[in-house]
Design a protein around this motif. Structure first.
Motif, PDB file in Angstrom:
ATOM      1  N   LYS A   4      32.723  15.539 -43.351  1.00  0.00           N
ATOM      2  CA  LYS A   4      31.727  14.302 -43.828  1.00  0.00           C
ATOM      3  C   LYS A   4      32.054  13.141 -43.044  1.00  0.00           C
ATOM      4  CE  LYS A   4      30.462  11.348 -47.340  1.00  0.00           C
ATOM      5  NZ  LYS A   4      30.678  10.693 -49.052  1.00  0.00           N
ATOM      6  N   LEU A   7      31.060  13.585 -39.340  1.00  0.00           N
ATOM      7  CA  LEU A   7      29.545  13.269 -39.197  1.00  0.00           C
ATOM      8  C   LEU A   7      29.188  11.735 -39.157  1.00  0.00           C
ATOM      9  CD1 LEU A   7      28.012  16.330 -41.290  1.00  0.00           C
ATOM     10  CD2 LEU A   7      28.188  16.164 -38.717  1.00  0.00           C
ATOM     11  N   LEU A   8      29.719  11.351 -40.197  1.00  0.00           N
ATOM     12  CA  LEU A   8      29.437   9.540 -40.127  1.00  0.00           C
ATOM     13  C   LEU A   8      30.017   8.847 -38.944  1.00  0.00           C
ATOM     14  CD1 LEU A   8      30.881   8.747 -43.829  1.00  0.00           C
ATOM     15  CD2 LEU A   8      28.414   8.642 -42.784  1.00  0.00           C
ATOM     16  N   LEU A  11      27.369   9.658 -36.108  1.00  0.00           N
ATOM     17  CA  LEU A  11      26.263   8.895 -36.810  1.00  0.00           C
ATOM     18  C   LEU A  11      26.306   7.550 -36.195  1.00  0.00           C
ATOM     19  CD1 LEU A  11      23.527   8.354 -38.304  1.00  0.00           C
ATOM     20  CD2 LEU A  11      24.894   7.596 -40.285  1.00  0.00           C
ATOM     21  N   VAL A  12      27.554   6.761 -36.236  1.00  0.00           N
ATOM     22  CA  VAL A  12      27.421   5.563 -35.769  1.00  0.00           C
ATOM     23  C   VAL A  12      27.428   5.520 -34.394  1.00  0.00           C
ATOM     24  CG1 VAL A  12      29.120   3.636 -35.688  1.00  0.00           C
ATOM     25  CG2 VAL A  12      28.966   4.868 -37.674  1.00  0.00           C
ATOM     26  N   VAL A  14      25.745   7.479 -32.492  1.00  0.00           N
ATOM     27  CA  VAL A  14      24.359   7.735 -31.888  1.00  0.00           C
ATOM     28  C   VAL A  14      23.662   6.344 -32.230  1.00  0.00           C
ATOM     29  CG1 VAL A  14      22.136   8.838 -32.680  1.00  0.00           C
ATOM     30  CG2 VAL A  14      24.279  10.056 -32.234  1.00  0.00           C
ATOM     31  N   VAL A  15      23.971   5.700 -33.320  1.00  0.00           N
ATOM     32  CA  VAL A  15      23.402   4.361 -33.663  1.00  0.00           C
ATOM     33  C   VAL A  15      23.751   3.536 -32.753  1.00  0.00           C
ATOM     34  CG1 VAL A  15      23.575   2.441 -35.416  1.00  0.00           C
ATOM     35  CG2 VAL A  15      23.117   4.887 -36.315  1.00  0.00           C
ATOM     36  N   GLY A 228      26.553   0.191 -39.137  1.00  0.00           N
ATOM     37  CA  GLY A 228      27.308   0.674 -37.944  1.00  0.00           C
ATOM     38  C   GLY A 228      28.959   0.244 -38.194  1.00  0.00           C
TER      39      GLY A 228
END
Length: 300
Positions: A4, A7-8, A11-12, A14-15, A228
């Motif tokens: 998890k 993935l977080l 995600l950051v 990508v952001v 982010g």
């Protein structure tokens, strides 16, 4: 790191990588200094009513905000506005790592390791290659490139202030620092926009603001900044720095890929060589020559 949290972290990445494309899109409807000022306005408000004020000396907070917030993003937004490709900007901005190392040696007396010297040398060579390719094109491209380096230097100066803040006896949370420091550059951005972009352009940009610009501001302030940095700070708080920090090397990868897909940006062969040299320097700076698979490849 759990799946998890992994993935977080991605995600950051990508952001933050998409952040450069969003900046370029937002600049289509608003001048750079005004756009940057509004970004920090929405980072600060209304979040500061819910986030405690950082208990750090005002000079340190001012130094942090005026370098990593005002200086970095004033240069970066203007660079992209003057023609710096968004994808390339995401990579060149990572020169902050090397500026930080050099400044740390002067300010804190930190010794440079061999891997850092090798990494800096490779990156400097890559920067020189990019400068050479910029000089063969239009002057505005070279200006954008140099402004991006200025943004990287300001980020590095902010890192030095950040370290001094973290060394201060009072404990300061990441979100507290992000939100309250965002309050400081709003005035300088608005004043700079008034002087350099003019009150007429400011007024017209606000009166005729379109949905694309509004969505860009929402992304830059809430998604890239508050969400982010909030996730990233929580990950740094739960895991060792060496597990989390190297993942930021993927930001320029996402930046280059998203700019190619969404903005049709392409790199010339020489620009690609320069970009690869900078990325190699970053990797060596973080991992040394212990990059996974590197020694196996050398031994054959």
């Amino acid at each position: 790191m759990t799946r998890k949290d992994g993935l977080l972290a991605l995600l950051v990445v990508v952001v933050w990588g998409l952040n450069f494309v969003v900046i370029k899109v937002g600049l289509h409807g608003m001048p750079p200094l005004l756009l940057a000022g509004l970004r920090f306005l929405f980072v600060a408000f209304p979040a500061l009513f819910f986030v405690p004020r950082p208990r750090v000396p005002l000079p340190l907070l001012l130094g942090y905000a005026l370098t990593i917030s005002f200086g970095q993003f004033a240069f970066l937004f203007c660079a992209i506005n003057f023609g710096m490709p968004a994808g390339l900007a995401s990579l060149v901005l990572q020169a902050q790592a090397f500026f930080t190392i050099i400044l740390g040696a002067f300010v804190f007396g930190e010794r440079l390791q061999r891997k850092q010297l090798v990494g800096i040398s490779l990156a400097v060579f890559g920067v020189l290659v990019l400068i050479e390719t910029s000089m063969t094109g239009q002057h505005v491209q070279l200006l954008g490139f140099m402004l991006t380096l200025g943004a990287a230097l300001c980020w590095a100066c902010g890192n030095i202030f950040n370290k001094k803040i973290m060394l201060h006896p009072s404990k300061t949370g990441v979100m507290s620092l992000v939100v309250w420091s965002a309050l400081i550059p709003i005035g300088p951005f608005m004043l700079s926009s008034w002087v350099f972009e003019g009150p007429h352009l400011m007024a017209q940009s606000l009166i005729h603001i379109n949905l694309t610009t509004v969505l860009s501001l929402a992304y830059l302030s809430f998604v890239a900044s508050i969400i982010g940095y909030g996730i990233w700070g929580s990950l740094l708080g739960r895991y060792e720095t060496w597990r989390v920090a190297p993942l930021s090397l993927l930001v320029p990868v996402v930046g280059l890929a998203s700019a190619a897909l969404l903005l049709d940006e392409t790199l010339t062969a020489m620009q690609l060589v320069g970009a690869l040299l900078i990325m190699a320097g970053l990797l060596i700076n973080v991992f040394g020559l212990k990059i996974p698979g590197f020694r196996r490849a050398v031994k054959g």
